[in-house]
Write an enzyme that holds these catalytic residues in place. Structure first.
Site, PDB file in Angstrom:
ATOM      1  N   GLU A 158       0.800  -1.239   0.000  1.00  0.00           N
ATOM      2  CA  GLU A 158       0.000   0.000   0.000  1.00  0.00           C
ATOM      3  C   GLU A 158       0.829   1.285   0.000  1.00  0.00           C
ATOM      4  O   GLU A 158       0.641   2.147   0.861  1.00  0.00           O
ATOM      5  CB  GLU A 158      -0.952  -0.027   1.203  1.00  0.00           C
ATOM      6  CG  GLU A 158      -1.880  -1.228   1.168  1.00  0.00           C
ATOM      7  CD  GLU A 158      -2.756  -1.383   2.406  1.00  0.00           C
ATOM      8  OE1 GLU A 158      -2.722  -0.515   3.281  1.00  0.00           O
ATOM      9  OE2 GLU A 158      -3.468  -2.394   2.482  1.00  0.00           O
ATOM     10  N   GLU A 263      -6.415 -10.377  -1.404  1.00  0.00           N
ATOM     11  CA  GLU A 263      -7.246 -10.200  -0.204  1.00  0.00           C
ATOM     12  C   GLU A 263      -8.683 -10.117  -0.684  1.00  0.00           C
ATOM     13  O   GLU A 263      -9.300  -9.055  -0.670  1.00  0.00           O
ATOM     14  CB  GLU A 263      -6.834  -8.931   0.549  1.00  0.00           C
ATOM     15  CG  GLU A 263      -5.390  -8.961   0.986  1.00  0.00           C
ATOM     16  CD  GLU A 263      -4.960  -7.732   1.793  1.00  0.00           C
ATOM     17  OE1 GLU A 263      -5.822  -6.989   2.286  1.00  0.00           O
ATOM     18  OE2 GLU A 263      -3.733  -7.531   1.913  1.00  0.00           O
TER      19      GLU A 263
HETATM   20  O1  9MR Z   1      -7.496  -8.138   8.478  1.00  0.00           O
HETATM   21  C1  9MR Z   1      -6.561  -7.330   9.175  1.00  0.00           C
HETATM   22  C2  9MR Z   1      -7.163  -6.844  10.468  1.00  0.00           C
HETATM   23  O2  9MR Z   1      -7.356  -7.928  11.345  1.00  0.00           O
HETATM   24  C3  9MR Z   1      -6.283  -5.796  11.090  1.00  0.00           C
HETATM   25  O3  9MR Z   1      -6.914  -5.256  12.230  1.00  0.00           O
HETATM   26  C4  9MR Z   1      -5.992  -4.711  10.087  1.00  0.00           C
HETATM   27  C5  9MR Z   1      -5.122  -3.611  10.644  1.00  0.00           C
HETATM   28  O4  9MR Z   1      -4.895  -2.616   9.712  1.00  0.00           O
HETATM   29  O5  9MR Z   1      -5.364  -5.279   8.952  1.00  0.00           O
HETATM   30  C6  9MR Z   1      -6.190  -6.154   8.295  1.00  0.00           C
HETATM   31  O6  9MR Z   1      -5.586  -6.614   7.119  1.00  0.00           O
HETATM   32  C7  9MR Z   1      -5.263  -5.627   6.145  1.00  0.00           C
HETATM   33  C8  9MR Z   1      -4.090  -6.140   5.365  1.00  0.00           C
HETATM   34  O7  9MR Z   1      -3.020  -6.439   6.224  1.00  0.00           O
HETATM   35  C9  9MR Z   1      -3.627  -5.138   4.320  1.00  0.00           C
HETATM   36  N1  9MR Z   1      -4.730  -4.763   3.470  1.00  0.00           N
HETATM   37  C10 9MR Z   1      -5.942  -4.337   4.118  1.00  0.00           C
HETATM   38  C11 9MR Z   1      -6.389  -5.399   5.127  1.00  0.00           C
HETATM   39  C12 9MR Z   1      -7.699  -4.981   5.772  1.00  0.00           C
HETATM   40  O8  9MR Z   1      -7.509  -3.823   6.535  1.00  0.00           O
END
Ligand code: 9MR
Length: 369
Positions: A158, A263
């Site tokens: 990102e 994702e």
């Molecule tokens: O699914 C993840 C969630 O449990 C966390 O709290 C969050 C924190 O930012 O991150 C989520 O996963 C993210 C991923 O690492 C990167 N892309 C976006 C995902 C959803 O936020």
């Protein structure tokens, strides 16, 4: 009594999740075997096997896994030099036990980043030299530990905005665009065999698409390894269109890398970013969380049809797509229940709250019989 109850449950609603299937029965991974890896993100609770129904789904239907949170920098190195590998070790061991393709997520990301990484005790940015050194130590320690076991890494996550500009993260503020090639270089040095990926959301936006293609070409021109881009597939019932998504798959493939849908989930709920055309008589909370008691059949049919269209799109592009990974296993444990509005009941994944495959999943499996 408890045992009896669980036997009854297993033989009715939870059939399919209780290990009662024959090994020869078709599954998602067998249906897609000649297309791409079909993966899922796992949280540490799932890795620990706290819910055997989840373990059963994961091992029956998926052949690839990615760590939902336990490999992020705040989890692995909460304080400088203090690495905590227990959960990541368990995650990798789970994948190996089940012969799965293992992806590490993620090395350099502006979020879930411990404060010490880019700033000093007064909160000032550290020098470029110090940040380079910290990036190198973090990346080589983490990638080095799982050398030969984790098959690919989301090296940078990102870093580019929808308009194609660089995100003004701490990494960018301190090192400029150079932080990306540096991260790829450090990862490659730590495990020359590992695949290296750039991963981002909204990868269907034209501005981001062009910038990511430019980045891929620049890395390659400099002789750095990049194997694939990860298109996070956090979509909803309206956006993006299949055409936009497909244009990006084609563009990344033309730039000379493989594509991974990293994702994947599709919210069934109204998005606060779009003007939801719903009755004004309901409160905002009710309007934004309309399916607390279950997804109405008509919405479920639309949701399944759109998911099927997306899966068919991926299948058509199987020459370029190496992996499709869902962001979670069942609806009940999806991050979407808490984002972008907390406390909602969403239905974004391949398996429902009762561990049953969604109709489009059954259709996909059947189509390969
Ligand atoms: O699914 C993840 C969630 O449990 C966390 O709290 C969050 C924190 O930012 O991150 C989520 O996963 C993210 C991923 O690492 C990167 N892309 C976006 C995902 C959803 O936020």
């Amino acid at each position: 009594m408890k045992k009896l109850l669980s036997i009854i449950l297993c033989s009715t609603a939870l059939l399919g999740a209780c290990g009662t299937h024959k090994a020869s029965e078709p599954t998602l991974k067998s249906a897609l075997a000649d297309k791409f890896y079909i993966g899922t993100a796992l949280n540490s609770w799932q890795v620990a096997g706290r819910d055997s129904n989840i373990t059963d789904i994961v091992t029956r239907h998926f052949n690839a896994i990615v760590a939902e949170n336990c490999m992020k920098s705040e989890s692995l190195q909460p304080r400088e030099g203090e690495f905590r590998f227990r959960q990541a070790d368990e995650f990798v061991a789970f994948g190996e036990r089940h012969g799965m393709h293992i992806t590490g997520h993620c090395l350099i990301w502006h979020s879930q980043l411990p404060r010490w990484f880019c700033t000093d005790e007064e909160g000032n940015n550290v020098s470029p030299e110090l940040l380079r050194q910290r990036m190198k130590t973090h990346i080589s320690t983490v990638v080095g530990r799982y050398k030969g076991r984790v098959k690919g890494w989301d090296v940078v996550n990102e870093a580019i905005m929808e308009d194609g500009s660089y995100r003004k993260s701490k990494f960018y503020e301190i090192l400029g665009e150079e932080f990306i090639p540096l991260a790829f270089q450090y990862a490659h040095e730590a495990d020359p065999e590992a695949e290296l990926y750039y991963n981002d959301y909204n990868m269907f936006h034209a501005g981001k698409r062009e910038a990511v293609c430019r980045l891929v070409r620049q890395l390659k021109e400099r002789g750095l390894r990049i194997d694939a881009v990860g298109m996070q597939g956090h979509i909803d019932m309206q956006y993006p269109s299949l055409e936009e998504f497909e244009a990006s798959i084609n563009a990344y493939a033309d730039a000379g890398v493989k594509v991974m849908i990293t994702e994947f989930d599709m919210s069934a709920l109204p998005s606060p970013w779009q003007s939801a055309n719903l009755s004004d008589t309901l409160s905002y909370e009710q309007r934004m969380n309309p399916y607390v008691d279950g997804l109405p059949d008509s919405i479920s049919a639309q949701w399944n049809a759109r998911m099927m269209e997306y899966m068919q799109l991926f299948i058509r592009h199987a020459d370029d797509i190496t992996r499709v990974t869902t962001w979670g296993v069942t609806d009940g444990n999806s991050w979407k229940n808490g984002f972008p509005i907390r406390g909602r009941t969403d239905y974004p994944l391949f398996f429902d709250r009762q561990y049953r495959p969604k109709p489009f999943v059954e259709e996909l499996i059947k189509s390969k019989k």
